[in-house]
Design an enzyme around this catalytic site. Structure first.
Site, short mmCIF file in Angstrom:
data_model
loop_
_atom_site.label_atom_id
_atom_site.label_comp_id
_atom_site.label_asym_id
_atom_site.label_seq_id
_atom_site.Cartn_x
_atom_site.Cartn_y
_atom_site.Cartn_z
N ASP A 68 -16.07 -1.54 -7.65
CA ASP A 68 -16.63 -2.08 -9.63
C ASP A 68 -16.95 -3.34 -9.23
O ASP A 68 -17.45 -3.86 -7.23
CB ASP A 68 -15.13 -2.31 -10.19
N CYS B 159 -12.14 -3.32 -6.06
CA CYS B 159 -11.36 -3.84 -6.71
C CYS B 159 -11.56 -5.26 -6.94
O CYS B 159 -11.27 -5.47 -5.49
CB CYS B 159 -11.49 -2.94 -8.56
N THR C 171 -8.04 -6.75 -7.63
CA THR C 171 -6.93 -6.71 -6.62
C THR C 171 -7.03 -5.07 -6.07
O THR C 171 -5.51 -5.33 -5.06
CB THR C 171 -6.22 -6.21 -7.75
N HIS D 61 2.30 7.92 7.74
CA HIS D 61 3.64 8.94 6.75
C HIS D 61 3.20 9.61 5.62
O HIS D 61 4.33 10.38 5.40
CB HIS D 61 4.77 7.51 6.62
N HIS E 174 7.77 13.69 7.34
CA HIS E 174 6.91 13.35 6.43
C HIS E 174 5.99 14.57 5.95
O HIS E 174 5.38 14.38 4.51
CB HIS E 174 5.82 12.69 7.15
C1 RB5 Z 1 -12.71 -6.70 -13.01
O1 RB5 Z 1 -12.56 -8.26 -13.70
C2 RB5 Z 1 -11.26 -6.83 -11.88
O2 RB5 Z 1 -10.28 -6.85 -13.65
C3 RB5 Z 1 -10.84 -4.87 -11.84
O3 RB5 Z 1 -12.03 -5.81 -10.34
C4 RB5 Z 1 -9.75 -5.05 -10.86
O4 RB5 Z 1 -8.62 -6.41 -10.45
C5 RB5 Z 1 -8.58 -4.27 -11.67
O5 RB5 Z 1 -7.56 -4.25 -11.32
#
Ligand code: RB5
Length: 149
Positions: free
Chosen positions: A12, A69, A71, A102, A137
């Site tokens: 993203d 993204c 996180t 695995h 596995h």
């Molecule tokens: C975008 O602000 C953020 O929510 C997205 O990049 C991600 O971290 C969501 O899981």
């Protein structure tokens, strides 16, 4: 490396610069990079980018996928909704190797707001340098594949 050495990349808006660094890195390693964007820094929605990348892997068009993204978590959740996808978020290289060895992961998710460039490339290398071990596995991966909602 098999005949299909394509890796799909997507993210993203939160991860566009890191995605580009990873694209250059894996291209230098000899992989064919299929970067499906986005390129605009405008806010976008990670589920659609996770889905698009996952479909490239699920259809066999690309052997592996790397998605990002903020996180890594949201785009991983989206990708794992697509049948045949096994995607893990990693913030360390050991785990990135283990999800190949695995779990036969075919996609890696990274959080651009969690890790820096150097660590991201170590994680990518850990993922790409590992192969599925099969053996005991394999049955467990089949059990994952058989799960339906
Ligand atoms: C975008 O602000 C953020 O929510 C997205 O990049 C991600 O971290 C969501 O899981």
């Amino acid at each position: 490396m098999t005949a299909n050495n394509r890796i799909v990349l997507s993210s993203d808006h939160a991860a566009i610069p890191l995605r580009q660094v990873i694209a250059d890195h894996i291209a230098a390693r000899g992989w064919e990079v299929v970067d499906i964007g986005p390129t605009s820094p405008e806010s976008t929605h990670y589920p659609k980018h996770g889905e698009a990348a996952a479909r490239r892997v699920a259809t066999g068009d690309c052997r592996l996928g790397i998605i990002l993204c903020g996180t890594g978590q949201g785009i991983m959740m989206a990708a794992n909704k697509i049948k045949g996808i096994r995607c893990g978020v990693c913030a360390d290289a050991f785990s990135a190797g283990m999800i190949r060895q695995h779990n036969d992961a075919n996609m890696l998710a990274l959080g651009a707001r969690v890790i820096g460039e150097g660590l991201a490339l170590e994680i990518v290398d850990g993922f790409l340098n590992a192969e599925f071990e099969g053996g005991r596995h394999a049955m467990r991966v089949e059990m994952i594949n058989a799960l339906e909602g």
